[in-house]
Design a protein around this motif. Structure first.
Motif, PDB file in Angstrom:
ATOM      1  N   MET A 157      18.058  50.135  33.359  1.00 28.84           N
ATOM      2  CA  MET A 157      17.389  48.995  33.974  1.00 28.84           C
ATOM      3  C   MET A 157      18.344  48.297  34.943  1.00 28.84           C
ATOM      4  SD  MET A 157      16.215  45.473  32.215  1.00 28.84           S
ATOM      5  CE  MET A 157      15.347  46.129  30.818  1.00 28.84           C
ATOM      6  N   LYS A 158      17.843  48.011  36.142  1.00 35.36           N
ATOM      7  CA  LYS A 158      18.684  47.334  37.134  1.00 35.36           C
ATOM      8  C   LYS A 158      18.721  45.835  36.834  1.00 35.36           C
ATOM      9  CE  LYS A 158      19.326  50.762  40.197  1.00 35.36           C
ATOM     10  NZ  LYS A 158      20.640  51.333  40.477  1.00 35.36           N
ATOM     11  N   THR A 159      19.894  45.290  36.862  1.00 33.56           N
ATOM     12  CA  THR A 159      20.056  43.854  36.663  1.00 33.56           C
ATOM     13  C   THR A 159      20.979  43.338  37.747  1.00 33.56           C
ATOM     14  OG1 THR A 159      19.791  44.087  34.285  1.00 33.56           O
ATOM     15  CG2 THR A 159      20.888  42.104  35.055  1.00 33.56           C
ATOM     16  N   ARG A 160      20.605  42.220  38.353  1.00 34.34           N
ATOM     17  CA  ARG A 160      21.454  41.672  39.404  1.00 34.34           C
ATOM     18  C   ARG A 160      22.034  40.352  38.947  1.00 34.34           C
ATOM     19  NH1 ARG A 160      18.785  41.728  44.953  1.00 34.34           N
ATOM     20  NH2 ARG A 160      19.373  43.832  45.540  1.00 34.34           N
ATOM     21  N   VAL A 161      23.294  40.170  39.230  1.00 30.89           N
ATOM     22  CA  VAL A 161      23.966  38.910  38.907  1.00 30.89           C
ATOM     23  C   VAL A 161      24.423  38.280  40.215  1.00 30.89           C
ATOM     24  CG1 VAL A 161      25.901  37.853  37.708  1.00 30.89           C
ATOM     25  CG2 VAL A 161      24.725  39.801  36.681  1.00 30.89           C
ATOM     26  N   PHE A 162      24.001  37.052  40.446  1.00 28.72           N
ATOM     27  CA  PHE A 162      24.390  36.316  41.654  1.00 28.72           C
ATOM     28  C   PHE A 162      25.441  35.301  41.268  1.00 28.72           C
ATOM     29  CE2 PHE A 162      19.901  37.449  41.963  1.00 28.72           C
ATOM     30  CZ  PHE A 162      19.897  38.197  43.124  1.00 28.72           C
ATOM     31  N   ILE A 163      26.576  35.356  41.906  1.00 26.49           N
ATOM     32  CA  ILE A 163      27.674  34.451  41.580  1.00 26.49           C
ATOM     33  C   ILE A 163      27.958  33.575  42.792  1.00 26.49           C
ATOM     34  CG2 ILE A 163      30.103  34.320  40.929  1.00 26.49           C
ATOM     35  CD1 ILE A 163      29.572  37.096  39.549  1.00 26.49           C
ATOM     36  N   THR A 164      27.860  32.277  42.593  1.00 23.62           N
ATOM     37  CA  THR A 164      28.090  31.350  43.703  1.00 23.62           C
ATOM     38  C   THR A 164      29.110  30.300  43.281  1.00 23.62           C
ATOM     39  OG1 THR A 164      26.172  30.106  42.898  1.00 23.62           O
ATOM     40  CG2 THR A 164      25.808  31.565  44.764  1.00 23.62           C
ATOM     41  N   LEU A 165      29.839  29.794  44.245  1.00 27.39           N
ATOM     42  CA  LEU A 165      30.790  28.720  43.963  1.00 27.39           C
ATOM     43  C   LEU A 165      30.022  27.445  43.627  1.00 27.39           C
ATOM     44  CD1 LEU A 165      33.472  29.196  46.755  1.00 27.39           C
ATOM     45  CD2 LEU A 165      33.839  29.375  44.296  1.00 27.39           C
ATOM     46  N   LYS A 166      30.547  26.692  42.683  1.00 24.02           N
ATOM     47  CA  LYS A 166      29.910  25.417  42.357  1.00 24.02           C
ATOM     48  C   LYS A 166      30.015  24.461  43.538  1.00 24.02           C
ATOM     49  CE  LYS A 166      30.385  25.644  37.373  1.00 24.02           C
ATOM     50  NZ  LYS A 166      30.929  25.130  36.133  1.00 24.02           N
ATOM     51  N   PRO A 167      29.047  23.545  43.637  1.00 24.31           N
ATOM     52  CA  PRO A 167      29.124  22.560  44.727  1.00 24.31           C
ATOM     53  C   PRO A 167      30.425  21.762  44.607  1.00 24.31           C
ATOM     54  CG  PRO A 167      27.006  22.448  43.589  1.00 24.31           C
ATOM     55  CD  PRO A 167      27.876  23.351  42.775  1.00 24.31           C
TER      56      PRO A 167
ATOM     57  N   ALA B 172      26.922  37.276  28.296  1.00 25.92           N
ATOM     58  CA  ALA B 172      28.291  37.381  27.782  1.00 25.92           C
ATOM     59  C   ALA B 172      29.197  38.085  28.795  1.00 25.92           C
ATOM     60  CB  ALA B 172      28.285  38.137  26.461  1.00 25.92           C
ATOM     61  N   MET B 173      28.670  39.128  29.464  1.00 24.21           N
ATOM     62  CA  MET B 173      29.464  39.818  30.500  1.00 24.21           C
ATOM     63  C   MET B 173      29.842  38.849  31.614  1.00 24.21           C
ATOM     64  SD  MET B 173      27.379  43.377  31.028  1.00 24.21           S
ATOM     65  CE  MET B 173      26.724  44.259  29.611  1.00 24.21           C
ATOM     66  N   CYS B 174      28.872  38.013  32.003  1.00 24.05           N
ATOM     67  CA  CYS B 174      29.137  37.047  33.077  1.00 24.05           C
ATOM     68  C   CYS B 174      30.220  36.068  32.666  1.00 24.05           C
ATOM     69  CB  CYS B 174      27.868  36.275  33.427  1.00 24.05           C
ATOM     70  SG  CYS B 174      26.637  37.283  34.237  1.00 24.05           S
ATOM     71  N   LYS B 175      30.089  35.539  31.436  1.00 23.55           N
ATOM     72  CA  LYS B 175      31.028  34.505  31.000  1.00 23.55           C
ATOM     73  C   LYS B 175      32.423  35.061  30.770  1.00 23.55           C
ATOM     74  CE  LYS B 175      27.755  31.213  29.118  1.00 23.55           C
ATOM     75  NZ  LYS B 175      27.097  30.678  27.917  1.00 23.55           N
ATOM     76  N   LYS B 176      32.495  36.320  30.299  1.00 26.67           N
ATOM     77  CA  LYS B 176      33.803  36.876  29.961  1.00 26.67           C
ATOM     78  C   LYS B 176      34.501  37.515  31.149  1.00 26.67           C
ATOM     79  CE  LYS B 176      33.533  37.769  25.026  1.00 26.67           C
ATOM     80  NZ  LYS B 176      33.268  38.794  24.023  1.00 26.67           N
ATOM     81  N   LEU B 177      33.732  38.071  32.078  1.00 31.53           N
ATOM     82  CA  LEU B 177      34.389  38.831  33.148  1.00 31.53           C
ATOM     83  C   LEU B 177      33.868  38.532  34.546  1.00 31.53           C
ATOM     84  CD1 LEU B 177      36.396  41.247  33.728  1.00 31.53           C
ATOM     85  CD2 LEU B 177      34.345  42.650  33.866  1.00 31.53           C
ATOM     86  N   LEU B 178      32.556  38.561  34.714  1.00 28.90           N
ATOM     87  CA  LEU B 178      32.036  38.592  36.084  1.00 28.90           C
ATOM     88  C   LEU B 178      32.220  37.280  36.835  1.00 28.90           C
ATOM     89  CD1 LEU B 178      28.760  40.633  35.437  1.00 28.90           C
ATOM     90  CD2 LEU B 178      31.013  41.476  36.036  1.00 28.90           C
ATOM     91  N   ALA B 179      32.020  36.171  36.130  1.00 27.09           N
ATOM     92  CA  ALA B 179      32.127  34.874  36.799  1.00 27.09           C
ATOM     93  C   ALA B 179      33.245  34.049  36.202  1.00 27.09           C
ATOM     94  CB  ALA B 179      30.803  34.118  36.671  1.00 27.09           C
ATOM     95  N   ASN B 180      33.867  33.232  37.019  1.00 26.26           N
ATOM     96  CA  ASN B 180      34.825  32.236  36.539  1.00 26.26           C
ATOM     97  C   ASN B 180      34.046  30.930  36.407  1.00 26.26           C
ATOM     98  OD1 ASN B 180      36.679  30.256  36.252  1.00 26.26           O
ATOM     99  ND2 ASN B 180      38.025  30.913  37.913  1.00 26.26           N
ATOM    100  N   THR B 181      33.643  30.620  35.184  1.00 27.12           N
ATOM    101  CA  THR B 181      32.698  29.510  35.008  1.00 27.12           C
ATOM    102  C   THR B 181      33.318  28.133  35.261  1.00 27.12           C
ATOM    103  OG1 THR B 181      33.130  29.575  32.635  1.00 27.12           O
ATOM    104  CG2 THR B 181      31.198  30.767  33.420  1.00 27.12           C
TER     105      THR B 181
END
Lengths: 77, 77
Positions: B1-11, B57-66
């Motif tokens: 299944m294709k999943t897209r993650v969009f990562i943007t800088l916080k305002p 969990a992937m986003c929080k641990k690796l993909l994005a710098n929250t």
């Protein structure tokens, strides 16, 4: 007006950044990931008078490398 | 299944890459651009058994710098 441009590598173009992310996810214990491709997202805030063809010209001239990348434009409100 | 993650800088977080793109667009004669923000798009091909919370969990641990980035997950087919 907010406009988003999604830039992705064309199929068949090698993606070392995606490969590195894939490898790192596996290293963290996330199984079930078959493939990762990394792309870019560019958010433009443009005047309402800016036409679709203006945005397309920006993509072709600067934002995307159309030899190896596809781009998709999503116009917002 | 294709999943897209969009990562943007916080305002409020400075975006030198976006500034450089903005400046380059102006240099190319594109007027009417008020602001540019650069972000990332990560396309994952995951097994159907992968849950939303796995992706988060992937986003929080690796993909994005929250600390400085927001992420949005879009699940496809």
């Amino acid at each position: 007006m907010k406009t988003r441009v999604f830039i992705t590598l064309k199929p068949g173009v090698l993606d070392p950044q995606g490969k590195a992310i894939h490898h790192a996810l596996e290293g963290l214990g996330f199984s079930g990931v078959n493939d990762v491709r990394a792309g870019k997202l560019i958010e433009l805030d443009v005047d309402d008078s800016t036409t679709d063809s203006d945005i397309e010209a920006m993509c072709k001239k600067l934002l995307a490398n159309t030899v190896i990348e596809n781009f998709r434009i999503e116009r917002g409100s």
